[in-house]
Design a protein around this motif. Sequence first.
Motif, PDB file in Angstrom:
ATOM      1  N   ASP A 249      -0.775  12.156   8.437  1.00 15.58           N
ATOM      2  CA  ASP A 249      -2.029  12.767   8.877  1.00 15.58           C
ATOM      3  C   ASP A 249      -2.181  14.171   8.297  1.00 15.58           C
ATOM      4  N   PRO A 251      -1.494  15.091   4.545  1.00 16.01           N
ATOM      5  CA  PRO A 251      -1.030  14.863   3.174  1.00 16.01           C
ATOM      6  C   PRO A 251      -0.810  16.157   2.389  1.00 16.01           C
ATOM      7  N   THR A 267      -0.001   8.503  -0.052  1.00 17.13           N
ATOM      8  CA  THR A 267      -1.327   7.905   0.128  1.00 17.13           C
ATOM      9  C   THR A 267      -2.296   8.978   0.615  1.00 17.13           C
ATOM     10  N   SER A 268      -3.568   8.714   0.463  1.00 22.54           N
ATOM     11  CA  SER A 268      -4.616   9.661   0.872  1.00 22.54           C
ATOM     12  C   SER A 268      -4.476  11.006   0.169  1.00 22.54           C
ATOM     13  N   LYS A 269      -3.885  10.997  -1.021  1.00 19.91           N
ATOM     14  CA  LYS A 269      -3.691  12.244  -1.752  1.00 19.91           C
ATOM     15  C   LYS A 269      -5.016  12.833  -2.220  1.00 19.91           C
ATOM     16  N   VAL A 271      -8.333  10.722  -1.719  1.00 22.96           N
ATOM     17  CA  VAL A 271      -9.345  10.221  -0.787  1.00 22.96           C
ATOM     18  C   VAL A 271      -8.626   9.635   0.421  1.00 22.96           C
ATOM     19  N   PRO A 272      -8.972  10.058   1.632  1.00 20.60           N
ATOM     20  CA  PRO A 272      -8.277   9.554   2.829  1.00 20.60           C
ATOM     21  C   PRO A 272      -8.427   8.041   2.981  1.00 20.60           C
ATOM     22  N   ASN A 273      -7.326   7.383   3.268  1.00 21.43           N
ATOM     23  CA  ASN A 273      -7.359   5.961   3.596  1.00 21.43           C
ATOM     24  C   ASN A 273      -7.719   5.782   5.067  1.00 21.43           C
ATOM     25  N   ASP A 278      -3.456   2.300   5.791  1.00 22.56           N
ATOM     26  CA  ASP A 278      -2.156   2.981   5.776  1.00 22.56           C
ATOM     27  C   ASP A 278      -1.118   2.193   6.565  1.00 22.56           C
TER      28      ASP A 278
END
Length: 331
Positions: A249, A251, A267-269, A271-273, A278
């Motif tokens: 939560d 990144p 992940t979500s680097k 654009v947030p997933n 996730d």
Amino acid sequence: MINANRNILFTATVLAICVILFVHVFLFPLYAVNPNHETLKTFMDFEKSLCSSNYIKQKKVWRKQQCPRYGVVTTMQGGRLGNQMWEYASVWAVARRTGLEPYIPRCIRIKLDQVFDSLTVPTFEEIAHCPVDMSRFVKSLDAWNYTYQSIVLPRYSVQPEIVLTWVQDIIQEFTFKTKLINKSQTILRLVAKNNINQVFVGVHVRRTDYVGYLWRKYSVLPANVSFYYAAMKYYEEKYQNVTFIVVSDDPAWCIKKFNNKNNVFITSKKVPNPPSLDLAILAACNHSIIDYGTFGVWGAILAGGETIFYNISHHSTVRLGQILPNWHTLA
């Protein structure tokens, strides 16, 4: 005259005391036990009282299923995806243990149906027309005395000792929707770059609101970067071609702390997933590193491999570590 006034004052005082005692002894306890006792006539009314959100819409026609003969198991709604998975799983498992009929409020089922394909616990929609007797409800399995009682579990209910008795069955219950499976597999294939021998370790890093919660609840600081590095080193020494898939939560914190490791993918680097994706990514990994929080716990349970968790005394994660043989902390 003076004596008459005294008698009047004494009588008024006695009457006032009687009224106060009556209110406290006979009225207050009723409201403390169940403030909505008189308004809950059917299971549709009861379902609304379990939900913290206004997702339930009354339908004109209800499917007339047979009303429960003995009792039901259900739960109150609380928290986000990980919490509601525990609430669902707790109802599912307690019903298996007791033989009572399980029902999930639609406010929970609507959320979970967006993520999972094979949920089997029905909603109150099927028995909405049935009368409900709130005097037969207890709040825990321990309070249930094997009669015609029903059980309503509290919000944020976590029952690992019962749920994990059937761990493989609950994993099947939480089967992701095909689109989430496909997306998570595509991401892992891109990270692996066609290396078929890649070992994926899902890493859940929970920060933001949980940092303050940890201090208030347990008087402990959050896991620092040395915990994650030590856990990563454990897997690097055990396996070749290890890639760590970090879900968080926060990144930005992860990018800053893990920027010197070339086998870490966050992940979500950019654009947030959505949380559902996730979670599907964590579940698709071979092994897990988790700190705390129900989201990471479910990612590790569904992944089914070895799990290293951050040790906090009296935390629910420790209870899982005592139950699942492949869960452990680092000495």
